[in-house]
Design a protein around this motif. Structure first.
Motif, PDB file in Angstrom:
ATOM      1  N   THR A   1      -2.884   5.739  10.695  1.00  0.00           N
ATOM      2  CA  THR A   1      -2.763   6.902   9.811  1.00  0.00           C
ATOM      3  C   THR A   1      -3.950   6.940   8.859  1.00  0.00           C
ATOM      4  N   THR A   2      -4.525   8.125   8.708  1.00  0.00           N
ATOM      5  CA  THR A   2      -5.672   8.235   7.802  1.00  0.00           C
ATOM      6  C   THR A   2      -5.213   8.413   6.354  1.00  0.00           C
ATOM      7  N   ILE A   3      -6.036   7.930   5.449  1.00  0.00           N
ATOM      8  CA  ILE A   3      -5.747   8.072   4.021  1.00  0.00           C
ATOM      9  C   ILE A   3      -5.810   9.542   3.626  1.00  0.00           C
ATOM     10  N   GLU A   4      -6.709  10.254   4.265  1.00  0.00           N
ATOM     11  CA  GLU A   4      -6.872  11.678   3.973  1.00  0.00           C
ATOM     12  C   GLU A   4      -5.582  12.460   4.252  1.00  0.00           C
ATOM     13  N   SER A   5      -4.799  11.972   5.234  1.00  0.00           N
ATOM     14  CA  SER A   5      -3.582  12.684   5.604  1.00  0.00           C
ATOM     15  C   SER A   5      -2.541  12.694   4.488  1.00  0.00           C
ATOM     16  N   PHE A   6      -2.732  11.835   3.495  1.00  0.00           N
ATOM     17  CA  PHE A   6      -1.820  11.818   2.357  1.00  0.00           C
ATOM     18  C   PHE A   6      -2.301  12.764   1.240  1.00  0.00           C
ATOM     19  N   GLY A   7      -3.347  13.520   1.533  1.00  0.00           N
ATOM     20  CA  GLY A   7      -3.815  14.519   0.568  1.00  0.00           C
ATOM     21  C   GLY A   7      -4.811  14.004  -0.447  1.00  0.00           C
ATOM     22  N   PHE A   8      -5.459  12.855  -0.152  1.00  0.00           N
ATOM     23  CA  PHE A   8      -6.404  12.324  -1.129  1.00  0.00           C
ATOM     24  C   PHE A   8      -7.773  12.967  -0.923  1.00  0.00           C
ATOM     25  N   ASP A   9      -8.152  13.846  -1.856  1.00  0.00           N
ATOM     26  CA  ASP A   9      -9.507  14.367  -1.806  1.00  0.00           C
ATOM     27  C   ASP A   9     -10.397  13.433  -2.634  1.00  0.00           C
ATOM     28  N   SER A  10     -11.637  13.855  -2.845  1.00  0.00           N
ATOM     29  CA  SER A  10     -12.613  12.942  -3.465  1.00  0.00           C
ATOM     30  C   SER A  10     -12.247  12.566  -4.896  1.00  0.00           C
ATOM     31  N   LEU A  11     -11.489  13.403  -5.593  1.00  0.00           N
ATOM     32  CA  LEU A  11     -11.088  13.045  -6.956  1.00  0.00           C
ATOM     33  C   LEU A  11      -9.733  12.347  -6.974  1.00  0.00           C
ATOM     34  N   ALA A  12      -8.822  12.816  -6.149  1.00  0.00           N
ATOM     35  CA  ALA A  12      -7.500  12.193  -6.096  1.00  0.00           C
ATOM     36  C   ALA A  12      -7.611  10.743  -5.642  1.00  0.00           C
ATOM     37  N   VAL A  13      -8.665  10.425  -4.876  1.00  0.00           N
ATOM     38  CA  VAL A  13      -8.832   9.046  -4.405  1.00  0.00           C
ATOM     39  C   VAL A  13      -9.083   8.096  -5.583  1.00  0.00           C
ATOM     40  N   LEU A  14      -9.502   8.641  -6.710  1.00  0.00           N
ATOM     41  CA  LEU A  14      -9.651   7.807  -7.909  1.00  0.00           C
ATOM     42  C   LEU A  14      -8.301   7.222  -8.325  1.00  0.00           C
ATOM     43  N   ASP A  15      -7.272   8.043  -8.224  1.00  0.00           N
ATOM     44  CA  ASP A  15      -5.925   7.547  -8.541  1.00  0.00           C
ATOM     45  C   ASP A  15      -5.590   6.380  -7.626  1.00  0.00           C
ATOM     46  N   LEU A  16      -5.889   6.540  -6.336  1.00  0.00           N
ATOM     47  CA  LEU A  16      -5.599   5.483  -5.363  1.00  0.00           C
ATOM     48  C   LEU A  16      -6.400   4.228  -5.696  1.00  0.00           C
ATOM     49  N   LEU A  17      -7.669   4.404  -6.034  1.00  0.00           N
ATOM     50  CA  LEU A  17      -8.533   3.263  -6.356  1.00  0.00           C
ATOM     51  C   LEU A  17      -7.943   2.443  -7.504  1.00  0.00           C
ATOM     52  N   PHE A  18      -7.614   3.122  -8.595  1.00  0.00           N
ATOM     53  CA  PHE A  18      -7.118   2.394  -9.769  1.00  0.00           C
ATOM     54  C   PHE A  18      -5.732   1.800  -9.526  1.00  0.00           C
ATOM     55  N   ASP A  19      -4.904   2.524  -8.794  1.00  0.00           N
ATOM     56  CA  ASP A  19      -3.567   1.999  -8.525  1.00  0.00           C
ATOM     57  C   ASP A  19      -3.616   0.796  -7.587  1.00  0.00           C
ATOM     58  N   LEU A  20      -4.530   0.816  -6.611  1.00  0.00           N
ATOM     59  CA  LEU A  20      -4.699  -0.353  -5.744  1.00  0.00           C
ATOM     60  C   LEU A  20      -5.234  -1.543  -6.544  1.00  0.00           C
ATOM     61  N   GLU A  21      -6.171  -1.281  -7.423  1.00  0.00           N
ATOM     62  CA  GLU A  21      -6.702  -2.363  -8.266  1.00  0.00           C
ATOM     63  C   GLU A  21      -5.580  -2.978  -9.097  1.00  0.00           C
TER      64      GLU A  21
ATOM     65  N   ILE B   1       0.850  -1.193   0.000  1.00  0.00           N
ATOM     66  CA  ILE B   1       0.000   0.000   0.000  1.00  0.00           C
ATOM     67  C   ILE B   1       0.885   1.241   0.000  1.00  0.00           C
ATOM     68  N   GLY B   2       1.957   1.183   0.777  1.00  0.00           N
ATOM     69  CA  GLY B   2       2.882   2.316   0.841  1.00  0.00           C
ATOM     70  C   GLY B   2       3.465   2.651  -0.519  1.00  0.00           C
ATOM     71  N   THR B   3       3.792   1.634  -1.280  1.00  0.00           N
ATOM     72  CA  THR B   3       4.324   1.845  -2.632  1.00  0.00           C
ATOM     73  C   THR B   3       3.275   2.518  -3.513  1.00  0.00           C
ATOM     74  N   VAL B   4       2.047   2.023  -3.399  1.00  0.00           N
ATOM     75  CA  VAL B   4       0.960   2.577  -4.216  1.00  0.00           C
ATOM     76  C   VAL B   4       0.685   4.024  -3.846  1.00  0.00           C
ATOM     77  N   ILE B   5       0.615   4.291  -2.541  1.00  0.00           N
ATOM     78  CA  ILE B   5       0.322   5.652  -2.094  1.00  0.00           C
ATOM     79  C   ILE B   5       1.431   6.599  -2.520  1.00  0.00           C
ATOM     80  N   GLY B   6       2.644   6.131  -2.484  1.00  0.00           N
ATOM     81  CA  GLY B   6       3.763   6.958  -2.931  1.00  0.00           C
ATOM     82  C   GLY B   6       3.608   7.385  -4.382  1.00  0.00           C
ATOM     83  N   GLU B   7       3.029   6.491  -5.204  1.00  0.00           N
ATOM     84  CA  GLU B   7       2.844   6.815  -6.629  1.00  0.00           C
ATOM     85  C   GLU B   7       1.568   7.593  -6.874  1.00  0.00           C
ATOM     86  N   SER B   8       0.522   7.297  -6.086  1.00  0.00           N
ATOM     87  CA  SER B   8      -0.793   7.901  -6.343  1.00  0.00           C
ATOM     88  C   SER B   8      -0.937   9.299  -5.779  1.00  0.00           C
ATOM     89  N   ALA B   9      -0.267   9.540  -4.658  1.00  0.00           N
ATOM     90  CA  ALA B   9      -0.494  10.815  -3.974  1.00  0.00           C
ATOM     91  C   ALA B   9      -0.014  11.971  -4.844  1.00  0.00           C
TER      92      ALA B   9
END
Lengths: 82, 226
Positions: A31-51, A10-18
């Motif tokens: 640690t909250t996901i929000e603390s990495f700066g993921f707003d409602s649209l940026a979380v799309l990057d996280l979603l696809f990168d986690l997938e 997850i850390g690798t993914v967040i490093g790329e998605s954030a």
């Protein structure tokens, strides 16, 4: 997959998605996901990168309902067991 | 009513379209995008949907995936668009809207020949204010975003609607104008993302002014960013 391995990947993914620089060394399961700066649209990057990283399907509602890294690990554990 | 209105509305659109005379500007921009292998995202102002709908449904103008809100109005619009040949994903704002963007992205990835079209100002506005969803969509589906707009004269403007919907009247000249394609990188910082939103907004407003100029259709409240 072990919980710790999931956490590290997850850390690798967040490093790329954030959209901002990420300090993963201080991250814990509380640690909250929000603390990495993921707003409602940026979380799309996280979603696809986690997938892509874990080979699972995640819905927008699911990712928006996950607050902490610990919750994300638990979610992925469950999804990977399917 | 929900079973009666869409067929009636579709019939009306087809009848109106039969009477309209179209003029297009910068069509080579659309054709250049369609001839490339990269999926295309078309952005337009919500208030100009009716003027664009029939034109974009024509096969020579590509195959399109669109989004309609999960409301009664959205139900009717979805049926109309499906009958015109669009593939429709449902969703508007909040979690639904985000899931709809996800569905759009995944659908385009399965069929790269399918373009997606989205109102840049969303389903609720403010009019002319670009929402970030279209940038996210372009990021994840090939990175080409094409602003498109329309104007018409004579036309009726629904002045009480948030988007001041423009409906070309019978025998109107409908003007379609294609903007210059924008490249949207897959990875963006938050500052870059915001800059692209601003750039798209600027381009859309200029394109709308250009289209209104060609058509001679002035709106007493022209689109401007608030």
């Amino acid at each position: 997959m072990e919980r710790q391995e999931i956490f590290q990947r997850i850390g690798t993914v967040i490093g790329e998605s954030a959209h901002e620089d990420v300090d993963w060394a201080t991250a814990t399961e509380e640690t909250t996901i929000e603390s990495f700066g993921f707003d409602s649209l940026a979380v799309l990057d996280l979603l696809f990168d986690l997938e892509g990283e874990f080979g699972v399907e995640i819905s927008a509602e699911e990712i928006l309902n996950i607050r902490t890294l610990g919750e994300l690990v638990t979610f992925l554990e469950g999804r990977l067991r399917r | 009513m929900r079973w009666v209105v869409p067929p009636l509305a579709l019939g009306l659109i087809r009848l109106l379209d039969w009477s309209w005379r179209y003029q297009e500007f910068h069509r080579e921009r659309l054709e250049s995008c369609l001839s490339s292998s990269r999926p295309l995202v078309a952005g337009f102002l919500h208030g100009r949907t009716f003027a664009l709908l029939r034109s974009m449904s024509r096969p020579r103008n590509g195959r399109w995936l669109s989004m309609c809100s999960k409301s009664l109005d959205g139900d009717a619009m979805a049926r109309i668009e499906e009958r015109l040949g669009f593939e429709v994903v449902r969703g508007s704002s909040g979690t639904d809207g985000l899931q709809a963007i996800v569905d759009l992205i995944k659908r385009v990835r399965r069929d790269p020949g399918l373009g997606s079209c989205l109102a840049v100002d969303g389903s609720r506005g403010p009019r002319g204010r670009v929402q970030g969803g279209i940038i996210s969509l372009a990021q994840r589906t090939g990175g080409v975003l094409l602003p498109i707009t329309a104007s018409a004269k004579p036309a009726y403007i629904f002045s009480r609607a948030w988007d001041r919907t423009l409906l070309p009247l019978p025998f109107a000249r409908v003007t379609i104008v294609y903007g210059e394609a924008m490249e949207v990188p897959e990875r963006l910082t938050s500052v870059q993302f915001a800059a692209l939103v601003t750039e798209l907004e600027t381009r859309m407003l200029a394109l709308q002014a250009e289209a209104d100029g060609y058509s001679g259709q002035g709106d007493p409240l022209p689109v401007r960013s608030s």
